[in-house]
Design a protein around this motif. Sequence first.
Motif, short mmCIF file in Angstrom:
data_model
loop_
_atom_site.label_atom_id
_atom_site.label_comp_id
_atom_site.label_asym_id
_atom_site.label_seq_id
_atom_site.Cartn_x
_atom_site.Cartn_y
_atom_site.Cartn_z
N HIS A 152 -1.75 8.11 -2.28
CA HIS A 152 -1.10 8.38 -2.90
C HIS A 152 0.64 8.07 -4.20
CE1 HIS A 152 -1.66 10.65 0.86
NE2 HIS A 152 -0.79 12.12 0.65
N TYR A 153 0.36 8.38 -4.67
CA TYR A 153 1.36 7.79 -5.56
C TYR A 153 3.23 7.69 -5.73
CZ TYR A 153 -2.40 8.14 -9.21
OH TYR A 153 -4.07 8.10 -9.45
N PRO A 154 3.84 6.82 -5.76
CA PRO A 154 5.40 6.55 -5.39
C PRO A 154 6.19 8.03 -5.44
CG PRO A 154 4.67 4.67 -7.13
CD PRO A 154 3.38 5.57 -7.18
N ARG A 155 6.03 8.77 -6.86
CA ARG A 155 7.12 9.83 -6.40
C ARG A 155 6.59 10.63 -5.44
NH1 ARG A 155 2.67 10.43 -10.46
NH2 ARG A 155 1.12 12.74 -9.71
N VAL A 156 5.54 10.52 -4.93
CA VAL A 156 5.03 11.79 -3.81
C VAL A 156 5.70 10.56 -2.01
CG1 VAL A 156 3.40 13.17 -4.66
CG2 VAL A 156 3.01 11.24 -2.77
N LEU A 157 6.07 9.99 -2.49
CA LEU A 157 6.48 9.07 -1.10
C LEU A 157 8.04 9.54 -1.43
CD1 LEU A 157 4.66 5.83 -1.63
CD2 LEU A 157 3.67 8.29 -0.33
N SER A 158 8.38 9.45 0.63
CA SER A 158 9.44 8.69 0.80
C SER A 158 10.24 7.73 0.75
CB SER A 158 10.15 9.60 1.69
OG SER A 158 9.78 8.48 3.02
N GLY A 159 11.65 7.18 0.22
CA GLY A 159 12.51 6.11 0.35
C GLY A 159 11.90 4.56 1.21
N GLY A 160 11.99 5.47 2.09
CA GLY A 160 11.20 4.44 3.95
C GLY A 160 9.26 4.49 3.13
N GLU A 161 8.93 5.32 2.79
CA GLU A 161 7.63 4.68 2.55
C GLU A 161 7.75 3.71 1.29
OE1 GLU A 161 5.35 8.57 4.29
OE2 GLU A 161 5.86 8.64 1.97
N GLN A 162 8.23 4.22 0.39
CA GLN A 162 8.08 3.17 -0.77
C GLN A 162 8.75 1.74 -0.69
OE1 GLN A 162 9.51 5.08 -4.79
NE2 GLN A 162 10.05 6.62 -3.51
N GLN A 163 10.01 1.76 -0.15
CA GLN A 163 10.18 0.33 0.48
C GLN A 163 8.79 -0.63 1.69
OE1 GLN A 163 11.44 -2.60 -0.91
NE2 GLN A 163 13.42 -1.79 0.07
N ARG A 164 8.51 0.32 2.79
CA ARG A 164 7.07 -0.01 3.13
C ARG A 164 6.03 -0.39 2.08
NH1 ARG A 164 6.85 1.39 9.22
NH2 ARG A 164 8.84 2.20 9.67
N VAL A 165 6.01 0.09 1.47
CA VAL A 165 4.57 -0.44 -0.11
C VAL A 165 5.25 -1.99 -0.47
CG1 VAL A 165 3.37 -0.08 -1.74
CG2 VAL A 165 3.64 1.88 0.26
N ALA A 166 6.37 -1.57 -0.51
CA ALA A 166 7.25 -2.28 -1.39
C ALA A 166 7.09 -4.12 -0.39
CB ALA A 166 8.78 -2.61 -1.84
N LEU A 167 7.48 -3.45 0.78
CA LEU A 167 6.95 -5.29 2.19
C LEU A 167 6.00 -5.49 1.89
CD1 LEU A 167 8.87 -3.83 5.03
CD2 LEU A 167 9.75 -5.75 3.68
N ALA A 168 4.44 -4.56 1.85
CA ALA A 168 3.42 -4.66 1.99
C ALA A 168 2.29 -5.33 0.54
CB ALA A 168 2.25 -3.60 1.97
N ARG A 169 3.25 -5.12 -0.43
CA ARG A 169 3.36 -5.90 -1.68
C ARG A 169 4.05 -7.25 -1.39
NH1 ARG A 169 5.75 -3.51 -6.97
NH2 ARG A 169 7.65 -4.09 -5.26
N ALA A 170 4.73 -7.09 -0.84
CA ALA A 170 5.26 -8.48 -0.99
C ALA A 170 4.61 -9.19 0.10
CB ALA A 170 6.90 -8.74 -0.68
N PHE A 171 4.32 -9.55 0.68
CA PHE A 171 2.94 -10.15 2.04
C PHE A 171 1.81 -10.51 1.60
CE2 PHE A 171 7.11 -9.09 4.43
CZ PHE A 171 7.45 -10.61 4.86
N VAL A 172 1.10 -9.25 0.66
CA VAL A 172 -0.05 -8.97 0.19
C VAL A 172 -0.50 -11.03 -0.32
CG1 VAL A 172 -0.02 -8.38 -2.25
CG2 VAL A 172 -2.04 -8.22 -0.81
N THR A 173 -0.10 -11.59 -0.53
CA THR A 173 -0.36 -13.08 -1.63
C THR A 173 0.48 -14.14 -0.22
OG1 THR A 173 1.90 -13.37 -2.68
CG2 THR A 173 0.45 -12.53 -3.84
N ARG A 174 0.49 -14.17 0.89
CA ARG A 174 0.75 -14.33 2.42
C ARG A 174 1.68 -14.91 1.21
NH1 ARG A 174 -5.01 -14.85 2.50
NH2 ARG A 174 -5.07 -12.67 4.34
N PRO A 175 3.30 -15.33 0.99
CA PRO A 175 3.79 -16.13 0.68
C PRO A 175 4.74 -17.34 1.33
CG PRO A 175 5.56 -14.44 0.38
CD PRO A 175 3.54 -14.16 0.88
N ALA A 176 4.78 -18.33 0.82
CA ALA A 176 5.93 -19.45 1.39
C ALA A 176 6.88 -18.97 1.85
CB ALA A 176 5.80 -20.31 0.68
#
Length: 236
Positions: A152-176
């Motif tokens: 799904h594209y961001p335009r069809v996701l709720s705000g909470g779902e978009q922020q969950r995608v952003a969380l997954a993106r933030a952690f995908v590189t296993r940041p320090a």
Amino acid sequence: MQIKADPIIEVKGVGKRVSDATGELRILDGIEFDVAAGESLAIVGESGSGKSTLLGLLAGLDSASSGTIRLLGEDLGKLNEDQRAALRSRGVGFVFQSFQLMPHLTALENVMLPLELRGESRMSDGPHAPEDAVTRATRLLDAVGLAARTRHYPRVLSGGEQQRVALARAFVTRPAILFADEPTGSLDAATGQSVIQLMFEMNRAQGATLILVTHDLELARRCDRTLRIEAGRLRF
């Protein structure tokens, strides 16, 4: 004898000034603190106090006018813009209030994007090879409850779902280090609580250092330590 590890972030005498037609405006002045690896730190203050400016300086998104900031052992003042970007790519994740998803990319593609920017879109084959980007991004979307929304594209996701995608993106590189700037500011209270709970759970699972900017004192109390900024200075 126990050897104390070097801080993952060191801030010494940092100031930030900007000039306009009316003269010089001092946004931050004399900021000093350290952050230990694995610590969670909340930076709180009223709107306009300088807390988001400080976060940008810590992440190397902006340059201090005075003082020094060491991030992951590197003096940010001695790095050019490309070098700071490379350092962020290696060890830093971000969660913003406005999500900042790419509208033309699916949820899966948004989560994969940091890996692709690091040249990790595909990894080596073999029974002991690390996950490829698709597998890792899919696993993280499943972890944030969006296994059914990968295409799904961001335009069809709720705000909470978009922020969950952003969380997954933030952690995908296993940041320090994870920097979060008012991560629930665009969400209703119930959705915001759910997202914050998820962020702390993922942060603990990966052992990252968390630097959180918020005006929410209840949220700040969930962190190991809180710094308050008033009129550009730290108040203890």
